[in-house]
Design an enzyme around this catalytic site. Sequence first.
Site: not given
Length: 315
Positions: A15, A39, A63, A66, A124, A127, A192, A270
């Site tokens: 994603s 995404k 990254n 946001g 998700n 994040c 991440t 990714g």
Amino acid sequence: MLGPLTIPNPVMTASGCAANGAELHRFFDVSTLGAFVTKTVLADPRAGRGTPRMAETASGMLNSIGLQGPGIDAFVEKDLAWLMSAGARVIVSIGGNDPREFATVANRLAESPAFDACVGVEVNISCPNVANRGLVFACDPAATTEVVDRVRTQVPPGIPILVKLSPDVTDIVAIARAAVHAGADGLTMINTLLGLEIDTLTMRPALAGLTGGLSGPAVRPVALRAVWQVYAAMQAGDVPARPIVGVGGVRTGRDALGFLAAGATAVQVGTAIFNDPHAPVRVRDELAEELRARGLASPADAVGLAHRRIPEPRS
């Protein structure tokens, strides 16, 4: 097999690394992947964080996008409809500012005309680049349970829910257990890692948002550790067995094979896409060759193999 989902091969996009399909489709047919993961989409449009919001690091990148996106209504009308027209198997990544927003997004997705293209939902909860770190539901078992429970009521039976976990926790097995008990059909590991980079020319943080999500080859050992721990807990009966999707630093078929051996059923590619748009299909083909070279008839034969070959300690 990913719970109730059967996919033709075990390689997906991760994603956020390939937009919502059309961009990557210029390089190869996205319908040839095991699945295309979108995404993360929220209920309402979001502009994302200020710039600069990407920075290269040693063996990776940070990254701080946001969760920029068009919102669920525009997403299903344009992006999901396009993916359906392309014949892609789609796993939609959803997010939210609170558990109710997760449920709202899941509901609008399920009621959309293009929902037939959706073969799964990735929740998700992890994040790390949103402005409020309190939004990382994956850091708390109770918050994880509430989000997954609400989403499960909105997603039709037979459509698997994959819950994406964060490595930024003390005990990822506890979070995995909470997600599965709440109704997760599978787990995606990992998102991440929270990181920071300093621009030594300006002597300031490289990102406008200060911190961001670290991805790329640098995080692969962390991702492998997380997959290993949760799979081992499943084998021991401490967590109900569910498929695991491994993600984090997959650049080659051999990387993918390592995730399968650690306990993953499938993998996501990714960050490698940024410098090699063909990476997902290349990894798919390289993985098939790696399996053949080892006399393994299918990816399923490699799942968890390393757990059965733990070396004896040397004296």
